[in-house]
Design a protein around this motif. Structure first.
Motif, short mmCIF file in Angstrom:
data_model
loop_
_atom_site.label_atom_id
_atom_site.label_comp_id
_atom_site.label_asym_id
_atom_site.label_seq_id
_atom_site.Cartn_x
_atom_site.Cartn_y
_atom_site.Cartn_z
N TRP A 83 6.97 -10.70 -4.25
CA TRP A 83 5.88 -10.19 -4.80
C TRP A 83 5.58 -10.18 -6.46
O TRP A 83 6.61 -10.54 -7.11
CB TRP A 83 5.96 -8.63 -4.85
N THR A 84 4.68 -10.02 -6.95
CA THR A 84 4.50 -9.87 -8.32
C THR A 84 4.81 -8.61 -9.02
O THR A 84 4.22 -7.65 -8.72
CB THR A 84 3.00 -10.40 -8.60
N ASN A 85 5.05 -8.70 -10.28
CA ASN A 85 5.41 -7.58 -11.15
C ASN A 85 4.11 -7.20 -11.74
O ASN A 85 3.60 -7.98 -12.46
CB ASN A 85 6.46 -7.58 -12.18
N THR A 86 3.38 -6.12 -11.37
CA THR A 86 2.05 -5.71 -11.92
C THR A 86 2.13 -4.64 -12.84
O THR A 86 0.92 -4.30 -13.47
CB THR A 86 1.22 -5.28 -10.94
N GLY B 276 24.30 8.39 3.63
CA GLY B 276 25.56 7.71 4.11
C GLY B 276 25.73 6.22 3.40
O GLY B 276 26.63 5.66 3.49
N GLY B 277 24.50 5.45 3.29
CA GLY B 277 24.56 4.32 2.55
C GLY B 277 24.21 4.00 1.14
O GLY B 277 23.97 3.05 0.65
N SER B 278 24.81 5.23 0.55
CA SER B 278 24.26 5.29 -0.94
C SER B 278 25.26 4.33 -1.91
O SER B 278 24.92 3.85 -2.89
CB SER B 278 24.74 6.74 -1.73
N GLU B 279 26.35 3.85 -1.17
CA GLU B 279 27.16 2.81 -1.98
C GLU B 279 26.47 1.38 -1.41
O GLU B 279 27.41 0.55 -2.21
CB GLU B 279 28.67 2.92 -1.61
N THR B 280 25.49 1.02 -0.66
CA THR B 280 24.95 -0.17 -0.70
C THR B 280 23.78 -0.22 -1.33
O THR B 280 23.06 0.62 -1.70
CB THR B 280 24.65 -0.13 0.94
N PRO B 281 23.84 -1.51 -2.08
CA PRO B 281 22.70 -1.50 -3.14
C PRO B 281 21.39 -1.39 -2.43
O PRO B 281 21.22 -1.98 -1.37
CB PRO B 281 22.83 -2.79 -3.75
N VAL B 282 20.09 -0.65 -2.73
CA VAL B 282 19.22 -0.36 -2.01
C VAL B 282 18.23 -1.89 -1.99
O VAL B 282 18.07 -2.59 -2.87
CB VAL B 282 18.28 0.66 -2.75
N ALA B 283 17.74 -1.78 -0.78
CA ALA B 283 16.87 -3.09 -0.54
C ALA B 283 15.46 -3.22 -1.50
O ALA B 283 14.99 -1.99 -1.51
CB ALA B 283 16.66 -3.36 0.74
N TYR B 284 15.11 -4.37 -1.82
CA TYR B 284 13.82 -4.65 -2.29
C TYR B 284 13.40 -3.92 -3.82
O TYR B 284 12.29 -4.03 -4.44
CB TYR B 284 12.57 -4.22 -1.42
N LEU B 285 14.38 -3.02 -4.36
CA LEU B 285 13.91 -2.37 -5.57
C LEU B 285 14.78 -2.73 -6.62
O LEU B 285 15.90 -2.90 -6.61
CB LEU B 285 14.38 -0.84 -5.38
N THR C 112 0.87 -1.23 0.02
CA THR C 112 0.06 -0.12 0.04
C THR C 112 0.76 1.31 0.06
O THR C 112 0.29 2.29 -0.27
CB THR C 112 -0.97 -0.04 1.05
N ASP C 113 2.09 0.91 0.09
CA ASP C 113 2.93 2.25 0.13
C ASP C 113 4.39 1.97 -0.17
O ASP C 113 4.78 0.99 0.53
CB ASP C 113 3.05 2.96 1.51
N ASN C 114 5.21 2.76 -1.04
CA ASN C 114 6.56 2.40 -1.11
C ASN C 114 7.37 3.66 -1.42
O ASN C 114 8.35 3.60 -2.23
CB ASN C 114 6.78 1.61 -2.63
N PRO D 219 9.80 -4.66 -10.28
CA PRO D 219 9.42 -3.36 -9.36
C PRO D 219 8.72 -3.84 -8.28
O PRO D 219 7.61 -4.59 -8.51
CB PRO D 219 9.01 -2.60 -10.52
N LEU D 220 8.84 -3.00 -7.27
CA LEU D 220 7.70 -3.02 -6.00
C LEU D 220 6.85 -2.01 -6.32
O LEU D 220 7.08 -0.95 -6.01
CB LEU D 220 8.82 -2.94 -4.78
N ARG D 221 5.77 -2.58 -6.54
CA ARG D 221 4.66 -1.34 -6.84
C ARG D 221 3.42 -1.41 -5.74
O ARG D 221 3.01 -2.54 -5.68
CB ARG D 221 3.96 -1.71 -8.24
#
Length: 673
Positions: free
Chosen positions: A290-293, A233-242, A175-177, A247-249
């Motif tokens: 999750w499903t790619n919608t 500060g964590g921009s060199e760590t790959p972002v989680a879930y995306l 419901t929110d990303n 894509p997480l929609r």
């Protein structure tokens, strides 16, 4: 500002600020001499949201279920052996968080441990603070079975599971990303659809307040097991879930494939994975899938003519580096990306970023392929001493270049313009192979109602394929005052409609008068009013239009929602047909390419993280979704006209000709713009 987003900002401090500064007192000041009472975890938790043993030194035993040695949480969860059912200790939780910088690296999942520490409430979560010497390992290789059931929505029932291992079951939906690209968290709800904005469903006032109160009880968050800010500060760590691959929609169905621990974190019930995850974590190891919608194009809407509205999110061909005084939002390497403040430009910082923005918008519009398209939030180039239509013509040139033909044309600005205008404007583009303008466009100028918004722009069109030259229609594009600011009668009244509702009601009233004049001028009852009304379906401004005989195609065809804000979906963008015209419409569909996508895919977030989320595709080309509608100018009983069927909603399910159900705040405004 999104509530979860606001609190998560504070979480960054937790990783870098002393315990004393966070109000917990220094570790050295904890009462070491106090004799520790040996108790169960359930006794520590108690039956309320505050521990009955707060501030006391206790010893308890449990099996380690989750460990966060990296990422800023600096602790681990333990749970009473054998407590694998919700009624093991009715009303009391059997799990607890152990905050321990000193011992977190000395434990692993499955360890049976005895810990001695001080009980406290940290942001409404019960925890133990354990110092060096407060950990005793009793064994290893132990396990806790998660509670596999639908996560309860009642706060008391959730409190009884705080700190315990769970694996939520049943239908679950995103419901929110909004926070995902920055903090690696997203919000879920039980059921097969996201939460709706109250005033998109019920009347403003008491009904809306009650509806939203129920909404708040339903949401819960899935986090990444860290306090990392993936854009700072964590921009060199790959972002989680995306990722572009999956894509997480908002609206996507979610399945928990591994257990997680239920915590209360930064004013939200939060599920933490049993270990920290990020973009390098294998999808099979994530707590949920999750499903790619995504849909490649809008559903077919039929009709000989099609129309849509598109808010293009501050499309400015005048870039910030062309002006003096601009400040910029920058990427992780300190390169300017978008204008922040200090000048009249609102879009890209430079040509490179403008081309990224434009590529996504062009892809979206050419894929929509409608006969007539209204635009909102496009640059008013006259503000910069240029021809008023320069940015509009720049967009048309880019559309035609991408199409490989002169597919599109712009409706020129009328000769009579308002004395003063905003830096953003509305406009029309159209396909000359399908329709032709009839006469000059016209802006409503003799009104004061739109002094804080964009005045309506009208243009009549005829189908080039029609045998009856008398059959024309009038389209009127609108962009009402936003909900983000207002004072006096325009202050937020607390009824769910936001600020400046009084202005929007007056604007709707004058729009009806303008539409009546256009009907008389062109001698037709075929009128469409469309655009960004900054009003949800049940709000007062839309009621003005309904009473005037205009019918929302959103609801007439169950077309879906165009906007997401604060973890709720609804429609600020509408296409409404006059009562004389509604039977000519064949279908309508919201193409959810923007509002349900993570803001991380937007051009404005380019290079904010080491993971490249940008692609020159339609997805997150704006923050509003287009609603596409089809209609005929011939009589509606023409047997050759067949409305389409088999439309799909964002969850990918056939909806038998009906539309879809389907969420952010943009960085340029304090609310929906």
């Amino acid at each position: 500002m999104n509530i979860h987003y606001r609190w998560r900002k504070l979480s960054c401090l937790a990783a870098t600020t002393s315990v004393a500064a966070l109000g917990l007192g220094s570790l050295a000041s904890l009462p070491a001499a106090q004799a520790a009472e040996e108790v169960s975890i359930a006794q520590v938790q108690g039956t309320t949201d505050v521990s009955p043993l707060a501030s006391r030194s206790v010893t308890t035993t449990g099996i380690v279920t989750a460990v966060y040695a990296e990422g800023g949480l600096n602790g681990y969860f333990i749970q009473t052996p054998g407590s694998s059912s919700a009624d093991f200790t009715p009303g009391e939780s059997d799990g607890i968080f152990v905050y321990s910088v000193d011992t977190v690296k000395n434990v692993g999942i499955g360890d049976l441990v005895k810990v001695t520490g001080t009980v406290s409430e940290y942001k409404k979560q019960t925890q133990l603070t354990v110092r060096t010497g407060g950990l005793e390992k009793l064994g290893a290789g132990q396990s806790i079975e998660p509670i596999r059931d639908v996560l309860p929505e009642d706060a008391t029932a959730r409190e009884a599971l705080e700190g315990m291992l769970v694996q939520p079951a049943g239908d679950i939906t995103v419901t929110d990303n909004y926070s995902t690209n920055r903090y690696g968290s997203f919000t879920l709800v039980n059921g097969d659809s996201p939460l709706r904005t109250a005033t998109d469903v019920v009347k403003p006032g008491e009904e809306a307040i009650a509806y939203e109160a129920a909404n708040k009880e339903k949401a819960f968050v899935l986090d990444d097991g860290s306090t990392v800010d993936y854009t700072r500060g964590g921009s060199e760590t790959p972002v989680a879930y995306l990722s572009q691959d999956n894509p997480l929609r908002i609206g996507a169905p979610v399945t928990f494939q591994h257990p997680a621990v239920l915590s209360y974190s930064f004013d939200a019930w939060t599920l933490q994975p049993t270990t920290t995850v990020n973009g390098s974590t294998s999808p099979s190891d994530l707590p949920a899938s999750w499903t790619n919608t995504r849909e490649a194009a809008p559903a077919p809407v039929g009709g000989e003519v099609s129309i849509s509205s598109f808010n293009v999110l501050n499309y400015f061909s005048t870039t910030g580096d062309e002006l003096t005084g601009c400040t910029f939002y920058k990427d992780r390497q300190n390169n300017p990306v978008t204008v922040n403040s200090g000048c009249d430009a609102r879009g890209a910082a430079n040509q490179e970023n403008f081309e990224r923005q434009q590529a996504k918008i062009v892809s979206a519009i050419n894929t929509m392929d409608v006969s007539v398209l209204s635009l909102e939030e496009i640059e008013n180039s006259a503000v910069f001493g240029k021809d008023r239509d320069e940015a509009l013509n720049t967009l048309v040139d880019a559309l035609n270049a991408a199409a490989g033909e002169n597919k599109w044309a712009a409706v020129p600005s009328p000769a009579q313009l308002p004395e003063t205008e905003d830096v953003i404007r509305t406009a029309f583009i159209y396909q000359p192979a399908r329709v032709a303008p009839v006469g000059e466009s016209e802006i409503l100028t003799d009104t004061t109602a739109f002094e804080n918004a964009r005045k309506p722009l009208a243009q009549a069109f005829a189908s080039v394929n029609s045998d009856d030259n008398d059959e024309i229609f009038v389209a009127i594009v609108n962009h009402f005052k936003s909900k983000g600011s207002g004072s006096g009668e325009n202050a937020d009244q607390g009824d769910g409609q936001g600020a400046s509702n009084a202005s929007r009601v007056t604007q709707a009233t004058d729009l009806v008068k303008f539409a009546d004049a256009q009907e008389a001028k062109h001698n037709t009852g075929n009128v469409v009013v469309l655009g960004d009304f900054n009003s949800y379906l049940q709000e007062d401004p839309l009621q003005v239009l309904y009473r005037a005989g205009y019918i929302s195609l959103d609801t007439h065809f169950d077309a879906g929602q165009t906007y997401a804000y604060g973890g709720r979906t609804g429609s600020l963008d509408h296409v409404l047909a006059s009562g004389d015209f509604i039977d000519n419409f064949t279908d309508a569909d919201v193409w959810n390419i923007n509002s349900v996508e993570s803001i991380g895919f937007e051009y404005s977030r380019y290079n904010s993280n080491i993971t490249n989320l940008y692609s020159a595709d339609p997805y997150r080309s704006s923050d509003h979704d287009p609603l596409v509608a089809g209609f005929n100018l011939s009589q509606p009983n023409d047997e050759s006209v067949t409305p389409p069927t088999g439309k799909k909603n964002p969850r990918g399910e056939c909806n038998n000709g009906k539309g879809n159900t389907g969420l952010q705040e943009n960085r340029f405004a304090s609310g929906p713009s």
